[in-house]
Structures are given as structure tokens and as C-alpha cells.
Design a protein around this motif. Structure first.
Motif, short mmCIF file in Angstrom:
data_model
loop_
_atom_site.label_atom_id
_atom_site.label_comp_id
_atom_site.label_asym_id
_atom_site.label_seq_id
_atom_site.Cartn_x
_atom_site.Cartn_y
_atom_site.Cartn_z
N ILE A 1 0.84 -1.20 0.00
CA ILE A 1 0.00 0.00 0.00
C ILE A 1 0.87 1.24 0.00
O ILE A 1 0.74 2.11 -0.86
CB ILE A 1 -0.94 0.01 1.22
N LYS A 2 1.80 1.32 0.97
CA LYS A 2 2.70 2.48 1.03
C LYS A 2 3.77 2.29 2.09
O LYS A 2 3.47 2.04 3.24
CB LYS A 2 1.90 3.76 1.35
N ARG A 3 5.01 2.38 1.68
CA ARG A 3 6.12 2.45 2.61
C ARG A 3 6.41 3.92 2.92
O ARG A 3 6.06 4.78 2.13
CB ARG A 3 7.38 1.78 2.02
N PRO A 4 7.04 4.18 4.11
CA PRO A 4 7.53 3.24 5.11
C PRO A 4 6.41 2.62 5.94
O PRO A 4 5.34 3.21 6.08
CB PRO A 4 8.46 4.09 5.97
N VAL A 5 6.71 1.42 6.46
CA VAL A 5 5.77 0.72 7.33
C VAL A 5 6.33 0.73 8.75
O VAL A 5 7.44 0.27 8.99
CB VAL A 5 5.57 -0.73 6.88
N THR A 6 5.55 1.28 9.67
CA THR A 6 5.94 1.32 11.08
C THR A 6 5.04 0.41 11.89
O THR A 6 3.81 0.49 11.79
CB THR A 6 5.84 2.75 11.64
N VAL A 7 5.63 -0.48 12.66
CA VAL A 7 4.87 -1.33 13.58
C VAL A 7 4.82 -0.62 14.93
O VAL A 7 5.84 -0.19 15.45
CB VAL A 7 5.53 -2.72 13.73
N ILE A 8 3.61 -0.49 15.47
CA ILE A 8 3.42 0.16 16.77
C ILE A 8 2.76 -0.83 17.71
O ILE A 8 1.62 -1.26 17.47
CB ILE A 8 2.55 1.42 16.65
N GLY A 9 3.46 -1.22 18.76
CA GLY A 9 2.92 -2.18 19.71
C GLY A 9 2.81 -1.54 21.09
O GLY A 9 3.64 -0.70 21.46
N THR A 10 1.79 -1.94 21.84
CA THR A 10 1.66 -1.44 23.20
C THR A 10 1.51 -2.61 24.17
O THR A 10 0.89 -3.61 23.83
CB THR A 10 0.47 -0.47 23.35
N SER A 11 2.11 -2.48 25.34
CA SER A 11 2.03 -3.49 26.39
C SER A 11 2.40 -4.86 25.82
O SER A 11 3.48 -5.01 25.26
CB SER A 11 0.63 -3.48 27.02
N ARG A 12 1.52 -5.88 25.95
CA ARG A 12 1.87 -7.21 25.44
C ARG A 12 1.96 -7.24 23.91
O ARG A 12 2.50 -8.20 23.34
CB ARG A 12 0.88 -8.25 25.96
N GLY A 13 1.48 -6.20 23.28
CA GLY A 13 1.66 -6.10 21.83
C GLY A 13 3.13 -5.90 21.47
O GLY A 13 3.55 -6.22 20.35
N ALA B 1 3.14 8.55 15.20
CA ALA B 1 2.85 8.79 13.79
C ALA B 1 4.00 9.54 13.10
O ALA B 1 4.23 9.39 11.91
CB ALA B 1 1.56 9.58 13.64
N GLY B 2 4.71 10.34 13.87
CA GLY B 2 5.80 11.12 13.28
C GLY B 2 7.12 10.40 13.21
O GLY B 2 8.08 10.91 12.63
N PHE B 3 7.17 9.19 13.76
CA PHE B 3 8.42 8.42 13.77
C PHE B 3 8.44 7.45 12.61
O PHE B 3 7.77 6.44 12.59
CB PHE B 3 8.56 7.67 15.09
N ARG B 4 9.22 7.80 11.58
CA ARG B 4 9.29 6.94 10.40
C ARG B 4 10.73 6.92 9.89
O ARG B 4 11.51 7.80 10.18
CB ARG B 4 8.38 7.45 9.29
#
Length: 239
Positions: free
Chosen positions: A113-125, A236-239
């Protein structure tokens, strides 16, 4: 309206109508949908003008229970789930992953769809993010919020222990609350992780907000209660 001329009233009405149209257009610019791959159902929000992509990995058991039209019925209070539309509003294609989502396949899907791809996880994520990277997922960037980062966080299972080495770690941003009182995401676990990363990770500390109920749940400092805007802006700003 006291003190307003007819012309002033018309201007106000026109302004209100313009605002309504603007909001309506913004809502129309994105659509929630359900995508299935590898036996996993995920929710997807795809703005018309996409400038990057994010994959959100909620905490807890990770079961978001996606319906047929991108509707989510589980973990609605989770910090990443409740802010999903805020990422889309910034022009990001957003995938909200389920617990059994293959992260490598998810990254590949969003990269198309569109790079860059950022994975954002929270807690056990954050553990699911580490497990996915250990299995070969290669996002362009990684954001770990309220993470189980190191043994000092209070958990024997943590990002460091899962990865073993920082070699596969992409550019990483850690977002942590200075007063996170959850027993498995203690602030003491952040600095050992940053040192272990060998320059691949940096941390942004947040403070303030509200602490309500279980310190490991979404309404506490662990879930950045009252600080959603700051978390979204940083992630969102971290890429």
C-alpha cells in the motif's frame, strides 16, 4: 441573536456549513474494511491520499474480534485501538492486527500500500512485535509503548529475551510513562533496553494524565490515559 446583524448571522451559518462539509469529507476520505490473510482477520483503514503505513498491535490478549466491515468488537479501550482513526487522519494507512496475525505477512501487505511501514505495539503487543521480527518481519520502524522491554521491566518474557540480539531491530522509538505502575512494564526496564539496542532505539518519556483502576489497564498511566494526542503525535511522526 442579540448584537448580531443579519449579515453576521449568514456568515456564521455559512461557516458552520463549511465545517460540516469539511468533517464529512474527511470521514469519506477513509473507509474501514476487513482483510483476511493467513487465516487472520484484521481491520484496515485506508485514506485516499496515503503517505505511509502503520500496523497497530494492541495489548492484552490481542483479540480485537473484527467484524465483516472493519468493525472492532474487542479491546475497544486499548490505547492503540481507541486512537486508530487519529492515525488515519494523519494520512496513514492503518492496520489493526489481531493476536494471531502473521507480522511478516502484515508488513508485506502494508508495504504494497505504502512504505515506510511502522509497527506500533503497546504493552503485550510489544512482545508480539518482537516475536514477529524474530520470525522475519522487517518493518521500516518500530514504536514500543508501555513495553515489556527487559528483565528490569518485571517480566521474564520481554523484547530483549525474545530477540536475543538487537541485530534485527529496526529504528525504534520507546514511549513510556514515568509513572507506569504496571508490574511488568516498570520504567526501570527502559534504560537497559536502550543500552542493549546499541543506538538503534531512543526513548520519549511522558508524564501527567490520569490513573484510574488497574495500573496495567488502559485507564491508567500504563494506557496513557489523557495523553492520547501526545502518543499519536510521537508514534505517527516516527518513520
Amino acid at each position: 441573536m442579540i448584537g448580531l446583524t443579519t449579515r453576521s448571522c449568514r456568515v456564521i451559518v455559512r461557516s458552520c456549513l463549511a465545517l460540516v462539509l469539511l468533517v464529512t469529507a474527511a470521514e469519506a476520505a477513509r473507509a474501514d474494511e476487513t482483510v483476511t490473510f493467513g487465516g487472520s482477520r484484521v481491520a484496515l483503514i485506508r485514506p485516499k491520499a496515503v503517505r505511509a503505513s502503520v500496523i497497530l498491535l494492541p495489548g492484552g490478549d490481542g483479540a480485537i474480534n473484527v467484524g465483516d466491515h472493519g468493525d472492532i468488537h474487542g479491546l475497544l479501550g486499548n490505547q492503540l485501538v481507541r486512537t486508530r482513526n487519529a492515525y488515519a487522519a494523519r494520512g496513514l494507512a492503518v492496520m489493526i492486527a489481531d493476536a494471531n496475525t502473521d507480522l511478516k505477512a502484515a508488513v508485506d501487505y502494508m508495504a504494497a500500500i505504502k512504505r515506510p511501514v511502522t509497527v506500533i505495539g503497546t504493552s503485550r503487543g510489544t512482545l508480539r512485535a518482537a516475536e514477529g521480527i524474530a520470525r522475519g518481519a522487517r518493518p521500516d520502524a518500530l514504536v514500543l509503548t508501555s513495553g515489556l522491554l527487559s528483565q528490569d521491566s518485571g517480566s521474564s518474557s520481554n523484547v530483549m529475551s525474545i530477540l536475543g540480539s538487537p541485530a534485527a531491530l529496526p529504528r525504534t522509538l520507546v514511549i513510556h510513562h514515568t509513572n507506569d505502575a504496571c508490574k511488568v512494564t516498570l520504567p526501570a526496564g527502559v534504560e537497559p533496553f536502550i543500552k542493549w539496542s546499541g543506538g538503534r532505539a531512543r526513548v520519549k518519556w511522558l508524564s501527567g494524565g490520569a490513573e484510574e483502576g488497574d495500573p496495567c489497564q488502559a485507564r491508567g498511566h500504563h494506557g496513557f490515559n489523557g495523553l492520547d494526542g501526545q502518543v499519536v503525535s510521537l508514534a505517527a511522526g516516527f518513520r
